[in-house]
Scaffold this motif. Structure first.
Motif, short mmCIF file in Angstrom:
data_model
loop_
_atom_site.label_atom_id
_atom_site.label_comp_id
_atom_site.label_asym_id
_atom_site.label_seq_id
_atom_site.Cartn_x
_atom_site.Cartn_y
_atom_site.Cartn_z
N VAL A 1 -6.86 -2.19 6.89
CA VAL A 1 -5.89 -3.63 6.24
C VAL A 1 -5.07 -4.75 7.54
O VAL A 1 -5.14 -5.52 7.50
CB VAL A 1 -4.44 -3.02 5.60
N GLY B 1 0.73 -0.99 0.14
CA GLY B 1 0.17 -0.02 -0.32
C GLY B 1 0.72 1.29 -0.10
O GLY B 1 0.32 2.30 -0.64
N ALA C 1 -10.33 8.06 3.05
CA ALA C 1 -10.85 6.72 2.77
C ALA C 1 -9.25 5.86 3.32
O ALA C 1 -9.18 4.96 2.82
CB ALA C 1 -11.12 6.87 0.82
N THR D 1 -8.50 2.76 4.87
CA THR D 1 -8.27 1.19 3.77
C THR D 1 -6.46 0.66 4.72
O THR D 1 -6.89 -0.53 4.70
CB THR D 1 -7.18 1.73 2.53
N SER D 2 -6.59 1.88 5.29
CA SER D 2 -4.79 1.12 6.16
C SER D 2 -5.40 0.65 7.04
O SER D 2 -4.70 -0.49 8.10
CB SER D 2 -3.96 2.16 6.74
N TRP E 1 -8.38 -1.73 -5.18
CA TRP E 1 -8.14 -1.30 -3.94
C TRP E 1 -6.08 -1.03 -4.02
O TRP E 1 -6.32 0.48 -3.69
CB TRP E 1 -7.86 -1.98 -2.45
N LEU F 1 -6.20 3.17 -4.92
CA LEU F 1 -5.43 3.93 -3.59
C LEU F 1 -5.03 5.41 -3.99
O LEU F 1 -5.23 6.20 -3.01
CB LEU F 1 -4.35 3.07 -3.12
#
Length: 229
Positions: free
Chosen positions: A135, A30, A127, A131-132, A116, A120
């Motif tokens: 994860v 990411g 967002a 998302t992090s 994703w 990203l």
């Protein structure tokens, strides 16, 4: 303060768990995707902060839960079956997650880039942050949180010492997303070339390394838990 019984043993047990958290291909992928996307460092830092927040949230929750375990009068330091059993369970869970990751690694290679990752670089700051955090809520993150909670509880340390070892654990576990960001500030051009190579390497070997580290750390926990019985 660090002379207190259990501090160094607990720290030594948490370091492999922190390394297992650091060798996690999802958060590393990411942050690499965001750095290469060139969409601004604000999104990168949102991802890093989300990673640290998610790790801290999970770890503190499991530590609090582990500290709520009953302490037998005959075993005030919790070197008894309650913690030993929990540690063996956490170790077995890590081995299982590692084995599943190993089995699924070949299937994952044949799939296209996850949605994703594609979105990203264009996502909003909230967002990216969420998302992090999500994860971190994957099975591996939850099992690592459980394991760290059990290890800290087994140490039976005063709260200040527990905070110190947890901070060390969080620093190690989050280092894999923080160091590439710091390297980007120090040497942008050189770091970008490294990140491009790292992205290809992660796509090919990331899941394999994650699986091996999880299994090894899980086996260490199982052995240590059996020793406590």
């Amino acid at each position: 303060m660090t002379d207190q019984p259990g501090f160094w043993d607990t720290l030594g047990a948490l370091i492999p768990l922190g390394l297992a958290g650091a060798f996690s291909w999802l958060p590393v992928t990411g942050v690499v995707v965001l750095l290469l996307a060139g969409s601004g460092m604000a999104r990168v830092w949102a991802f890093v902060v989300g990673r640290v927040f998610g790790l801290a949230l999970i770890t503190v929750a499991f530590v609090a839960g582990a500290r709520a375990l009953p302490t037998p009068r005959s075993a005030p330091t919790l070197e008894g079956p309650v913690v030993a059993g929990a540690e063996v369970f956490a170790g077995v869970a890590l081995v299982v997650v590692g084995a599943v990751t190993w089995v699924r690694r070949e299937v994952a290679r044949t799939k296209e880039e996850p949605a994703w990752q594609r979105r990203l670089g264009e996502a909003s700051l909230p967002a990216v942050f969420l998302t992090s955090v999500i994860v971190d809520l994957q099975p591996k993150g939850l099992v690592l949180g459980l394991s760290s909670g059990v290890v800290v509880r087994a140490g039976s340390m005063p709260i200040p010492e527990a905070v110190i070892v947890l901070l060390v654990y969080l620093a190690i576990a989050s280092s894999s997303v923080l160091l590439p960001v710091l390297a980007t500030y120090a040497a942008p051009s050189r770091t970008r070339r490294w990140l491009e190579a790292a992205q290809d390497w992660l796509d090919t070997h990331g899941r394999t390394i994650t699986a091996v580290v999880l299994v090894l750390v899980g086996l260490v926990l199982v052995v240590d838990g059996l020793r406590r019985f």
